[in-house]
Design an enzyme around this catalytic site. Structure first.
Site, PDB file in Angstrom:
ATOM      1  N   GLY A  12       0.819  -1.220   0.000  1.00 10.94           N
ATOM      2  CA  GLY A  12       0.000   0.000   0.000  1.00 10.94           C
ATOM      3  C   GLY A  12       0.846   1.261   0.000  1.00 10.94           C
ATOM      4  O   GLY A  12       2.070   1.212  -0.122  1.00 10.94           O
ATOM      5  N   ASN A  37      -6.772  -3.530  -1.329  1.00  7.42           N
ATOM      6  CA  ASN A  37      -6.945  -2.086  -1.448  1.00  7.42           C
ATOM      7  C   ASN A  37      -5.851  -1.451  -2.309  1.00  7.42           C
ATOM      8  O   ASN A  37      -5.583  -0.257  -2.208  1.00  7.42           O
ATOM      9  CB  ASN A  37      -6.923  -1.465  -0.023  1.00  7.42           C
ATOM     10  CG  ASN A  37      -7.523  -0.086  -0.032  1.00  7.42           C
ATOM     11  OD1 ASN A  37      -8.305   0.251  -0.921  1.00  7.42           O
ATOM     12  ND2 ASN A  37      -7.120   0.727   0.924  1.00  7.42           N
ATOM     13  N   ASP A  61      -4.080 -13.067   3.592  1.00 11.32           N
ATOM     14  CA  ASP A  61      -5.012 -12.266   4.374  1.00 11.32           C
ATOM     15  C   ASP A  61      -4.775 -12.539   5.858  1.00 11.32           C
ATOM     16  O   ASP A  61      -4.872 -13.687   6.304  1.00 11.32           O
ATOM     17  CB  ASP A  61      -6.463 -12.634   3.992  1.00 11.32           C
ATOM     18  CG  ASP A  61      -7.433 -11.570   4.484  1.00 11.32           C
ATOM     19  OD1 ASP A  61      -8.320 -11.177   3.704  1.00 11.32           O
ATOM     20  OD2 ASP A  61      -7.264 -11.117   5.639  1.00 11.32           O
ATOM     21  N   LYS A  87      -8.987   1.491   5.764  1.00  7.80           N
ATOM     22  CA  LYS A  87      -8.675   2.828   6.312  1.00  7.80           C
ATOM     23  C   LYS A  87      -9.576   3.947   5.789  1.00  7.80           C
ATOM     24  O   LYS A  87      -9.259   5.125   5.912  1.00  7.80           O
ATOM     25  CB  LYS A  87      -7.222   3.153   5.971  1.00  7.80           C
ATOM     26  CG  LYS A  87      -6.938   3.179   4.498  1.00  7.80           C
ATOM     27  CD  LYS A  87      -5.680   3.958   4.203  1.00  7.80           C
ATOM     28  CE  LYS A  87      -5.634   4.352   2.750  1.00  7.80           C
ATOM     29  NZ  LYS A  87      -4.665   5.377   2.472  1.00  7.80           N
ATOM     30  N   SER A 127      -2.716   6.437  14.373  1.00  9.53           N
ATOM     31  CA  SER A 127      -3.150   7.663  13.690  1.00  9.53           C
ATOM     32  C   SER A 127      -3.507   8.740  14.697  1.00  9.53           C
ATOM     33  O   SER A 127      -3.993   8.452  15.791  1.00  9.53           O
ATOM     34  CB  SER A 127      -4.368   7.334  12.819  1.00  9.53           C
ATOM     35  OG  SER A 127      -5.016   8.516  12.394  1.00  9.53           O
ATOM     36  N   ALA A 128      -3.289   9.965  14.317  1.00  9.98           N
ATOM     37  CA  ALA A 128      -3.649  11.116  15.163  1.00  9.98           C
ATOM     38  C   ALA A 128      -5.161  11.176  15.373  1.00  9.98           C
ATOM     39  O   ALA A 128      -5.649  11.905  16.231  1.00  9.98           O
ATOM     40  CB  ALA A 128      -3.178  12.407  14.503  1.00  9.98           C
ATOM     41  N   TYR A 152     -13.412   3.392  12.046  1.00 14.45           N
ATOM     42  CA  TYR A 152     -12.008   3.303  11.620  1.00 14.45           C
ATOM     43  C   TYR A 152     -11.106   3.839  12.735  1.00 14.45           C
ATOM     44  O   TYR A 152     -10.162   3.182  13.167  1.00 14.45           O
ATOM     45  CB  TYR A 152     -11.781   4.100  10.327  1.00 14.45           C
ATOM     46  CG  TYR A 152     -10.339   4.470  10.151  1.00 14.45           C
ATOM     47  CD1 TYR A 152      -9.881   5.744  10.496  1.00 14.45           C
ATOM     48  CD2 TYR A 152      -9.411   3.538   9.708  1.00 14.45           C
ATOM     49  CE1 TYR A 152      -8.548   6.073  10.384  1.00 14.45           C
ATOM     50  CE2 TYR A 152      -8.074   3.866   9.594  1.00 14.45           C
ATOM     51  CZ  TYR A 152      -7.646   5.135   9.945  1.00 14.45           C
ATOM     52  OH  TYR A 152      -6.318   5.449   9.853  1.00 14.45           O
ATOM     53  N   LYS A 156      -8.177   2.049  15.488  1.00 19.66           N
ATOM     54  CA  LYS A 156      -6.807   2.487  15.770  1.00 19.66           C
ATOM     55  C   LYS A 156      -6.584   2.534  17.289  1.00 19.66           C
ATOM     56  O   LYS A 156      -5.587   2.040  17.808  1.00 19.66           O
ATOM     57  CB  LYS A 156      -6.542   3.866  15.162  1.00 19.66           C
ATOM     58  CG  LYS A 156      -6.415   3.876  13.649  1.00 19.66           C
ATOM     59  CD  LYS A 156      -5.251   3.022  13.161  1.00 19.66           C
ATOM     60  CE  LYS A 156      -5.070   3.097  11.664  1.00 19.66           C
ATOM     61  NZ  LYS A 156      -4.030   2.158  11.178  1.00 19.66           N
ATOM     62  N   PHE A 181       0.107  11.849  11.460  1.00 22.20           N
ATOM     63  CA  PHE A 181      -0.831  12.946  11.249  1.00 22.20           C
ATOM     64  C   PHE A 181      -1.338  12.818   9.818  1.00 22.20           C
ATOM     65  O   PHE A 181      -1.911  11.755   9.498  1.00 22.20           O
ATOM     66  CB  PHE A 181      -0.163  14.271  11.681  1.00 22.20           C
ATOM     67  CG  PHE A 181      -0.181  14.335  13.196  1.00 22.20           C
ATOM     68  CD1 PHE A 181       0.617  13.472  13.943  1.00 22.20           C
ATOM     69  CD2 PHE A 181      -1.057  15.164  13.867  1.00 22.20           C
ATOM     70  CE1 PHE A 181       0.558  13.452  15.345  1.00 22.20           C
ATOM     71  CE2 PHE A 181      -1.121  15.163  15.269  1.00 22.20           C
ATOM     72  CZ  PHE A 181      -0.317  14.313  15.999  1.00 22.20           C
ATOM     73  N   ASN A 201     -10.863  10.378  -0.786  1.00 19.09           N
ATOM     74  CA  ASN A 201     -11.400  11.064   0.388  1.00 19.09           C
ATOM     75  C   ASN A 201     -10.436  12.163   0.831  1.00 19.09           C
ATOM     76  O   ASN A 201     -10.842  13.211   1.289  1.00 19.09           O
ATOM     77  CB  ASN A 201     -11.540  10.083   1.574  1.00 19.09           C
ATOM     78  CG  ASN A 201     -12.519   8.963   1.242  1.00 19.09           C
ATOM     79  OD1 ASN A 201     -13.639   9.243   0.850  1.00 19.09           O
ATOM     80  ND2 ASN A 201     -12.082   7.717   1.350  1.00 19.09           N
TER      81      ASN A 201
HETATM   82  C1  WQD Z   1      -7.883  17.052   5.435  1.00 18.36           C
HETATM   83  C2  WQD Z   1      -8.587  18.394   5.344  1.00 18.36           C
HETATM   84  C3  WQD Z   1     -10.934  18.273   4.946  1.00 18.36           C
HETATM   85  C4  WQD Z   1     -10.762  16.602   0.952  1.00 18.36           C
HETATM   86  C5  WQD Z   1      -7.980  11.462   7.525  1.00 18.36           C
HETATM   87  C6  WQD Z   1      -8.110  10.377   8.564  1.00 18.36           C
HETATM   88  C7  WQD Z   1      -6.779  10.140   9.220  1.00 18.36           C
HETATM   89  C8  WQD Z   1      -5.761   9.834   8.168  1.00 18.36           C
HETATM   90  C9  WQD Z   1      -5.667  11.008   7.205  1.00 18.36           C
HETATM   91  C10 WQD Z   1      -5.664   7.471   7.775  1.00 18.36           C
HETATM   92  C11 WQD Z   1      -9.931  18.408   6.057  1.00 18.36           C
HETATM   93  C12 WQD Z   1     -10.218  18.946   3.791  1.00 18.36           C
HETATM   94  C13 WQD Z   1     -10.391  17.099   2.188  1.00 18.36           C
HETATM   95  C14 WQD Z   1     -11.407  17.451   0.020  1.00 18.36           C
HETATM   96  C15 WQD Z   1     -11.260  19.260   1.589  1.00 18.36           C
HETATM   97  N1  WQD Z   1      -6.087   8.681   7.438  1.00 18.36           N
HETATM   98  N2  WQD Z   1     -10.633  18.404   2.484  1.00 18.36           N
HETATM   99  N3  WQD Z   1     -11.625  18.756   0.377  1.00 18.36           N
HETATM  100  O1  WQD Z   1      -9.762  13.972   7.463  1.00 18.36           O
HETATM  101  O2  WQD Z   1      -7.655  15.176   8.303  1.00 18.36           O
HETATM  102  O3  WQD Z   1      -7.664  12.680   8.147  1.00 18.36           O
HETATM  103  O4  WQD Z   1      -6.967  11.143   6.605  1.00 18.36           O
HETATM  104  O5  WQD Z   1      -4.959   7.169   8.686  1.00 18.36           O
HETATM  105  O6  WQD Z   1      -6.903   9.043  10.105  1.00 18.36           O
HETATM  106  O7  WQD Z   1      -8.991  10.819   9.567  1.00 18.36           O
HETATM  107  O8  WQD Z   1      -7.640  14.056   6.069  1.00 18.36           O
HETATM  108  O9  WQD Z   1      -7.201  14.643   3.716  1.00 18.36           O
HETATM  109  O10 WQD Z   1      -9.507  13.774   4.320  1.00 18.36           O
HETATM  110  O11 WQD Z   1      -8.819  16.066   5.036  1.00 18.36           O
HETATM  111  O12 WQD Z   1     -11.477  20.437   1.886  1.00 18.36           O
HETATM  112  O13 WQD Z   1     -11.780  17.054  -1.117  1.00 18.36           O
HETATM  113  O14 WQD Z   1      -8.865  18.671   3.969  1.00 18.36           O
HETATM  114  O15 WQD Z   1     -12.154  18.949   5.223  1.00 18.36           O
HETATM  115  O16 WQD Z   1     -10.112  19.661   6.673  1.00 18.36           O
HETATM  116  P1  WQD Z   1      -8.278  14.059   7.545  1.00 18.36           P
HETATM  117  P2  WQD Z   1      -8.301  14.564   4.706  1.00 18.36           P
END
Ligand code: WQD
Length: 341
Positions: A12, A37, A61, A87, A127-128, A152, A156, A181, A201
């Protein structure tokens, strides 16, 4: 004799970068992944970057206790770095059982088999997110963990507790949890990077896919937060810096330098960056203009979080070094590599 590290979920995004750094630091590595994934892109990239065509890869797996036991019975493994798990924060809300079964069973099988076969060094990819919406910033490792905002995130926290309790119960087990982070960017070679399934995402892959034309427009989820520019603040940590932290942590375990049998480290830059600052930084680093619009807040987002990385700096001897513009240039180079450009 080289120490051998098992990287579970090693095909990954983070696992592949860690595999590169481990090999370049002189460790033998076994990569095991069920490929649920990701595809072989990153593992093939790891082989090109390291020049090693013979990196052992096992498609398996970790929910299967027999396959997990066999892996440890047939290989001399000195330490495990455990990434294997689902994740997607949003998906976990709708599919809690899928996340609890997969993420918890996999980790418990790894610990059980590692212990049974004399491997006592377990490094967990945390994860944070375990900090939830912190009351005080920056967060240290002593900052209280908050109730998770997603299954999720809860897995953690629960995996950290499983590791902590196993270390307490079984003298032969040592554990380190690294709390990441926001990992961003790609390897400078542009041969490995983030490969989101479907619509990204996370912020940076959505930015690069918008810049390359795969996505029409980036939505900035809210500009009315109580922050300097109204957009959320995060601690965006370069993926190669993050990967190097794992080498420092493995070395600490294998060289017997741990102060306690269970240790936790924040792996972040310690510097908050807002969504808008990151967008502007991406445009500047890559000399382009990004198509974005302000959209409503995204449910579940926290206003701000960033690390106090002092403990990792002092104890691990690790520090985030890569410049943001290089990180953002690497993310763009990777996206162009994927597009065959
Ligand atoms: C960051 C900021 C969004 C997409 C997550 C998980 C964390 C880790 C990292 C796995 C936020 C903004 C995002 C978009 C936006 N993952 N945003 N438009 O949510 O801080 O953390 O991913 O370990 O555990 O919780 O990361 O990149 O999704 O978002 O404005 O199309 O960017 O609102 O403020 P996040 P993110």
């Amino acid at each position: 004799m080289k120490s051998c590290v098992l990287v579970s979920g090693g095909a990954g995004f983070i696992g592949s970068h860690v595999t590169v750094e481990l090999i370049e630091a002189g460790y033998d590595v076994i990569v095991a992944d069920n490929m649920s994934n990701c595809d072989s892109t990153c593992f093939e990239g790891v082989k090109k970057i390291t020049g090693k065509d013979d990196i052992p890869f096992i498609k398996m797996d970790f929910r299967d206790p027999v396959a997990t036991e066999l892996l440890f019975a047939t290989n001399k493994i000195d330490a495990v770095i455990h990434f294997a798990g689902f994740k997607a924060v949003g998906e976990s809300v709708g599919e809690p059982l899928k996340y609890y079964k997969n993420n918890l069973d996999s980790f418990m099988n790894v610990i059980e088999s590692a212990r049974a076969r004399g491997c006592g060094n377990i490094l967990f990819s945390s994860s944070a997110t375990v900090y939830g919406e912190p009351d005080k910033l920056p967060v240290t490792e002593e900052t209280p963990r908050q109730p998770a905002t997603s299954p999720y995130g809860n897995t953690k926290k629960m995996c950290e507790d499983i590791l902590r309790d196993c270390v307490k119960a079984y003298p032969e087990i040592k554990g380190i949890a690294l709390r990441y982070f926001n990992p961003i960017g790609a390897h400078p070679s542009a041969l490995i990077g983030e490969l989101p399934n479907g619509i990204p995402n996370n912020l940076v892959p959505f930015i690069t896919q918008t810049a390359i034309g795969k996505r029409e427009c980036l939505s900035v989820f809210g500009d009315d937060y109580p922050t300097p520019d109204g957009t959320c603040q995060r601690d965006f940590i370069d993926i190669v810096d993050l990967a190097k932290a794992h080498v420092f942590a493995v070395r600490r375990m294998l060289d017997g330098e741990m102060r306690k049998d269970y240790e936790v480290f924040n792996i972040g830059t310690g510097k908050p960056l807002s969504v808008m600052e990151l967008i502007k930084g991406f445009e500047k680093a890559n000399n382009l203009s990004l198509n974005y619009k302000i959209a409503p807040r995204r449910y579940g987002d926290i206003t701000a979080i960033w690390a106090d990385p002092t403990l990792a700096n002092n104890e691990l001897g690790w520090k985030a070094e890569r410049k943001l513009e290089d990180t953002l240039a690497s993310a763009w180079a990777w996206e162009k590599h994927l597009a065959g450009k």
